[in-house]
Design a protein around this motif. Structure first.
Motif, PDB file in Angstrom:
ATOM      1  N   VAL A 139     -29.545  -4.643   6.745  1.00  0.00           N
ATOM      2  CA  VAL A 139     -28.227  -5.067   6.280  1.00  0.00           C
ATOM      3  C   VAL A 139     -28.309  -6.044   5.113  1.00  0.00           C
ATOM      4  O   VAL A 139     -27.547  -5.938   4.138  1.00  0.00           O
ATOM      5  CB  VAL A 139     -27.406  -5.675   7.443  1.00  0.00           C
ATOM      6  CG1 VAL A 139     -28.127  -6.864   8.097  1.00  0.00           C
ATOM      7  CG2 VAL A 139     -26.025  -6.112   6.983  1.00  0.00           C
ATOM      8  N   ALA A 140     -29.242  -6.989   5.158  1.00  0.00           N
ATOM      9  CA  ALA A 140     -29.341  -7.993   4.092  1.00  0.00           C
ATOM     10  C   ALA A 140     -29.845  -7.373   2.798  1.00  0.00           C
ATOM     11  O   ALA A 140     -29.292  -7.613   1.715  1.00  0.00           O
ATOM     12  CB  ALA A 140     -30.252  -9.143   4.531  1.00  0.00           C
ATOM     13  N   GLY A 198     -23.092  -6.575  17.807  1.00  0.00           N
ATOM     14  CA  GLY A 198     -21.864  -6.521  17.033  1.00  0.00           C
ATOM     15  C   GLY A 198     -21.907  -7.523  15.902  1.00  0.00           C
ATOM     16  O   GLY A 198     -22.951  -8.090  15.589  1.00  0.00           O
ATOM     17  N   VAL A 199     -20.763  -7.737  15.303  1.00  0.00           N
ATOM     18  CA  VAL A 199     -20.625  -8.722  14.235  1.00  0.00           C
ATOM     19  C   VAL A 199     -19.657  -9.795  14.712  1.00  0.00           C
ATOM     20  O   VAL A 199     -18.511  -9.496  15.066  1.00  0.00           O
ATOM     21  CB  VAL A 199     -20.086  -8.088  12.936  1.00  0.00           C
ATOM     22  CG1 VAL A 199     -20.055  -9.124  11.823  1.00  0.00           C
ATOM     23  CG2 VAL A 199     -20.919  -6.885  12.525  1.00  0.00           C
ATOM     24  N   SER A 221     -37.276 -10.242  26.357  1.00  0.00           N
ATOM     25  CA  SER A 221     -38.249  -9.763  25.361  1.00  0.00           C
ATOM     26  C   SER A 221     -38.018 -10.506  24.057  1.00  0.00           C
ATOM     27  O   SER A 221     -36.895 -10.948  23.775  1.00  0.00           O
ATOM     28  CB  SER A 221     -38.084  -8.257  25.115  1.00  0.00           C
ATOM     29  OG  SER A 221     -38.482  -7.494  26.221  1.00  0.00           O
ATOM     30  N   ALA A 222     -39.070 -10.625  23.255  1.00  0.00           N
ATOM     31  CA  ALA A 222     -38.939 -11.234  21.932  1.00  0.00           C
ATOM     32  C   ALA A 222     -37.940 -10.426  21.120  1.00  0.00           C
ATOM     33  O   ALA A 222     -38.000  -9.201  21.089  1.00  0.00           O
ATOM     34  CB  ALA A 222     -40.294 -11.274  21.236  1.00  0.00           C
ATOM     35  N   HIS A 223     -37.053 -11.122  20.428  1.00  0.00           N
ATOM     36  CA  HIS A 223     -35.935 -10.424  19.803  1.00  0.00           C
ATOM     37  C   HIS A 223     -35.699 -10.789  18.347  1.00  0.00           C
ATOM     38  O   HIS A 223     -35.492  -9.917  17.513  1.00  0.00           O
ATOM     39  CB  HIS A 223     -34.668 -10.713  20.612  1.00  0.00           C
ATOM     40  CG  HIS A 223     -33.447  -9.998  20.143  1.00  0.00           C
ATOM     41  ND1 HIS A 223     -33.389  -8.620  20.009  1.00  0.00           N
ATOM     42  CD2 HIS A 223     -32.217 -10.459  19.768  1.00  0.00           C
ATOM     43  CE1 HIS A 223     -32.181  -8.261  19.586  1.00  0.00           C
ATOM     44  NE2 HIS A 223     -31.467  -9.348  19.417  1.00  0.00           N
ATOM     45  N   TYR A 224     -35.735 -12.089  18.023  1.00  0.00           N
ATOM     46  CA  TYR A 224     -35.286 -12.504  16.688  1.00  0.00           C
ATOM     47  C   TYR A 224     -36.055 -13.732  16.214  1.00  0.00           C
ATOM     48  O   TYR A 224     -36.207 -14.694  16.959  1.00  0.00           O
ATOM     49  CB  TYR A 224     -33.788 -12.821  16.734  1.00  0.00           C
ATOM     50  CG  TYR A 224     -33.151 -13.065  15.386  1.00  0.00           C
ATOM     51  CD1 TYR A 224     -32.633 -12.008  14.647  1.00  0.00           C
ATOM     52  CD2 TYR A 224     -33.068 -14.342  14.852  1.00  0.00           C
ATOM     53  CE1 TYR A 224     -32.034 -12.229  13.409  1.00  0.00           C
ATOM     54  CE2 TYR A 224     -32.481 -14.569  13.617  1.00  0.00           C
ATOM     55  CZ  TYR A 224     -31.963 -13.508  12.895  1.00  0.00           C
ATOM     56  OH  TYR A 224     -31.392 -13.725  11.668  1.00  0.00           O
ATOM     57  N   MET A 225     -36.545 -13.679  14.959  1.00  0.00           N
ATOM     58  CA  MET A 225     -37.197 -14.840  14.365  1.00  0.00           C
ATOM     59  C   MET A 225     -36.137 -15.708  13.703  1.00  0.00           C
ATOM     60  O   MET A 225     -35.562 -15.345  12.684  1.00  0.00           O
ATOM     61  CB  MET A 225     -38.249 -14.400  13.348  1.00  0.00           C
ATOM     62  CG  MET A 225     -38.806 -15.532  12.476  1.00  0.00           C
ATOM     63  SD  MET A 225     -39.322 -17.042  13.350  1.00  0.00           S
ATOM     64  CE  MET A 225     -40.911 -16.534  13.989  1.00  0.00           C
ATOM     65  N   SER A 267     -24.738 -12.213  17.820  1.00  0.00           N
ATOM     66  CA  SER A 267     -23.984 -11.445  16.818  1.00  0.00           C
ATOM     67  C   SER A 267     -23.716 -12.200  15.527  1.00  0.00           C
ATOM     68  O   SER A 267     -22.952 -11.746  14.684  1.00  0.00           O
ATOM     69  CB  SER A 267     -22.656 -10.923  17.399  1.00  0.00           C
ATOM     70  OG  SER A 267     -22.910  -9.915  18.359  1.00  0.00           O
ATOM     71  N   ASN A 268     -24.366 -13.355  15.347  1.00  0.00           N
ATOM     72  CA  ASN A 268     -24.284 -14.058  14.062  1.00  0.00           C
ATOM     73  C   ASN A 268     -25.278 -13.512  13.034  1.00  0.00           C
ATOM     74  O   ASN A 268     -25.185 -13.823  11.855  1.00  0.00           O
ATOM     75  CB  ASN A 268     -24.549 -15.557  14.249  1.00  0.00           C
ATOM     76  CG  ASN A 268     -23.267 -16.363  14.439  1.00  0.00           C
ATOM     77  OD1 ASN A 268     -22.160 -15.820  14.341  1.00  0.00           O
ATOM     78  ND2 ASN A 268     -23.401 -17.644  14.717  1.00  0.00           N
ATOM     79  N   SER A 269     -26.226 -12.694  13.480  1.00  0.00           N
ATOM     80  CA  SER A 269     -27.272 -12.238  12.557  1.00  0.00           C
ATOM     81  C   SER A 269     -26.768 -11.180  11.581  1.00  0.00           C
ATOM     82  O   SER A 269     -27.079 -11.232  10.386  1.00  0.00           O
ATOM     83  CB  SER A 269     -28.482 -11.706  13.327  1.00  0.00           C
ATOM     84  OG  SER A 269     -28.091 -10.714  14.247  1.00  0.00           O
ATOM     85  N   LEU A 270     -25.997 -10.197  12.059  1.00  0.00           N
ATOM     86  CA  LEU A 270     -25.438  -9.208  11.137  1.00  0.00           C
ATOM     87  C   LEU A 270     -24.486  -9.881  10.156  1.00  0.00           C
ATOM     88  O   LEU A 270     -24.433  -9.528   8.974  1.00  0.00           O
ATOM     89  CB  LEU A 270     -24.710  -8.101  11.906  1.00  0.00           C
ATOM     90  CG  LEU A 270     -25.600  -7.094  12.651  1.00  0.00           C
ATOM     91  CD1 LEU A 270     -24.746  -6.095  13.423  1.00  0.00           C
ATOM     92  CD2 LEU A 270     -26.530  -6.361  11.699  1.00  0.00           C
TER      93      LEU A 270
END
Length: 535
Positions: A33-34, A67-68, A352-356, A392-395
């Motif tokens: 997305v980025a 989601g967003v 599980s590991a998910h997000y850096m 959902s802050n990442s998207l």
């Protein structure tokens, strides 16, 4: 803790006189997305080349179920969303960046809708749901649990119609080319074309995260931390590398891929049960299943330990069948493939590991500490998430900061009037000969070590053990010169893992997703600050 081994500058040797060259105004590395948002924006006034190590839609964005998070619902406002984000970040968010992203979010989402993104609606109105840490239903979703795919496909469709943008798939970025702290492009590799040097006026890293350094992860195989490692070798500052977010609920079946069970399932009323069938989250947090992700992950770990089980259970049997199947079609499909009927059966889950959360340090314009180099998305550390990313802050961040990176890179490129010319470089790292190495075995051993020693819970003894093992592997892997992505990815993963371990060791407190059992309290006096790493 020992002093980290300084990695060699380039993973390969190369001579600019003997290789093929490609020139572009803006180079975007990554196609989530980025990266795609940055490319679209930069293409307004510049030529843009996107390179991606796999096919264009193989990235974390495509697999994002949640989601967003965006302020579009009546009764919601920027202040409420900002407050929830700052609370989750536990004192380490950049408040100005948080305000910027949340304020600009509605515009970016409306733009996506204008481009054809179809978010779930009821009677022509967007459906909003709530996730852990949010005090208000502000999450919009697409096709129930396929939001990331809808966002990705919308951006790809836009890209394909843009004559100013070219896409090179299956092109591996090996290293950034720099001279005197200025980025001039990258050295890349393609299985048929070999090594190519891509020269750019501005380079944007949107390479995603590094979940593959852990045995248990929701990330696809491409998430090996390449951008983080490239940036570090090039001298860019990295920040907050100790903050790795673990998603509380991934489908746990021995031998199966760790499929994400989105947090929205709990937002819709799903509850967590232990081995004995007891609901346990209310005893750990007043918001129970809607507590922040770090709390839920740590609580599940405690229940697993106390009951002697490898997992807990997610119970959604009480949610009406029609609503369940409409809202979560992908989860229904995946669970059915393992003989689980989500309307009748408990779903076995574990974290599980998910997000850096950490990454390449950038300012509010997405600029790194290396000139002409930008970063956005999960590869970047903007200060948006602090010590714990709000669901959902990442998207949202990817859409906004990708857009900003594209604008700023385009402005800077327009300021460079001269034509690009290759630097005269003849890099000879002096790598030793490749001895027999089982790269897969080393990679699997690294992942298991990181999961055991640098996972949801950490302590000094385990971190020192991890450092010792990684240092041993580095001694006979990092000096080698490989000729394919398998070797380069392992080198990148070893480097990124060592940076995570180093930062986790230094932060002698517990904050957000970083939990030290030997320093269980949050220490604002000494540790309400960021840890920055540079080569």
């Amino acid at each position: 803790m020992k002093k980290r081994t300084v990695p060699k500058r380039y993973l390969i040797s190369f001579d600019t006189r003997t290789l093929s060259h490609i020139f572009t105004d803006i180079l975007v590395v990554g196609s989530g997305v980025a990266g795609l948002s940055a490319a679209i924006q930069a293409s307004n006034h510049s030529s843009v080349l996107i390179i991606t190590k796999d096919k264009i839609d193989e990235n974390n964005t495509t697999y994002a179920q949640g989601g967003v998070a965006v302020v579009l619902s009546p009764g919601d406002n920027i202040s409420k969303h900002k407050k929830d984000t700052l609370t989750a970040g536990q004192g380490l968010c950049n408040a100005a960046v948080v305000s910027k992203i949340i304020s600009e979010g509605p515009k970016r989402v409306q733009e996506m809708i204008e481009w054809g993104a179809e978010f779930d609606k009821e009677n022509d109105h967007l459906i909003f749901t709530q996730e852990g840490g949010h005090g208000f239903p502000r999450i919009i979703r697409a096709l129930g649990d396929s939001t990331g795919r809808e966002v990705e496909n919308t951006l790809i469709h836009r890209i394909k119609k843009n004559k100013n943008i070219k896409v090179f798939e299956y092109t591996y970025a090996i290293d950034l080319i720099t001279d005197d702290n200025v980025c001039h492009g990258i050295a890349a590799w393609h299985p048929k074309k070999g090594t190519t040097l891509i020269w750019a006026k501005q380079t944007i890293l949107a390479t995603g995260g590094c979940g593959q350094v852990y045995r248990e992860t929701t990330n696809p195989g491409v998430a090996t931390g390449d951008g983080l490692a490239m940036a570090y070798r090039a001298g860019a500052a990295l920040q907050d590398m100790e903050f790795v977010q673990f998603h509380p609920t991934t489908l746990y079946i021995a031998g199966a891929v760790r499929f994400l069970i989105t947090e929205t399932v709990r937002g819709e009323g799903g509850i967590l049960l232990n081995k004995n069938g007891d609901r346990f989250m209310p005893k750990y947090h007043e918001k129970a299943e809607l507590a922040p992700r770090d709390v839920v992950s740590q609580s599940i770990l405690k229940e697993m330990r106390e009951t002697g089980n490898t997992h807990v259970y997610l119970d959604i049997r009480h949610i009406p069948r029609k609503r369940l199947f409409t809202r979560f079609p992908k989860i229904k499909e995946i669970c059915e493939s393992f003989g689980i009927d989500i309307s009748k059966d408990l779903i076995p889950v574990r974290p599980s590991a998910h997000y850096m959360i950490g990454g390449i340090k950038v300012n509010r314009f997405s600029m790194t500490t290396v000139k002409h180099l930008y970063a956005c998305g999960e590869a970047a550390c903007t200060g948006m998430h602090g010590a714990n990313r709000l669901g959902s802050n990442s998207l949202l961040e990817g859409l906004v900061m990708g857009n900003i990176a594209g604008i700023e890179a385009c402005k800077s490129a327009q300021g460079i009037k001269t034509n690009l010319t290759p630097l005269s470089m003849n890099e000879k790292p002096g790598a030793s000969k490749i001895s027999w190495l089982d790269l897969e075995d080393i990679g699997n051993s690294l992942k298991s070590l990181m999961w055991r020693n640098v996972g949801i819970e950490r302590n000094e003894k385990r971190l020192l053990q991890a450092e010792e093992m990684i240092d041993m592997w580095c001694k006979y892997v990092m000096d080698k010169e490989f000729s394919n992505p398998e070797g380069w990815e392992l080198q990148n993963m070893l480097l990124v893992a060592s940076l995570i371990v180093s930062s986790a060791y230094k932060r002698r407190e517990s904050r957000g997703v970083h939990h030290r059992t030997d320093y269980p309290q949050t220490d604002d006096i000494h540790w309400k600050k960021h840890l920055v790493l540079m080569k």
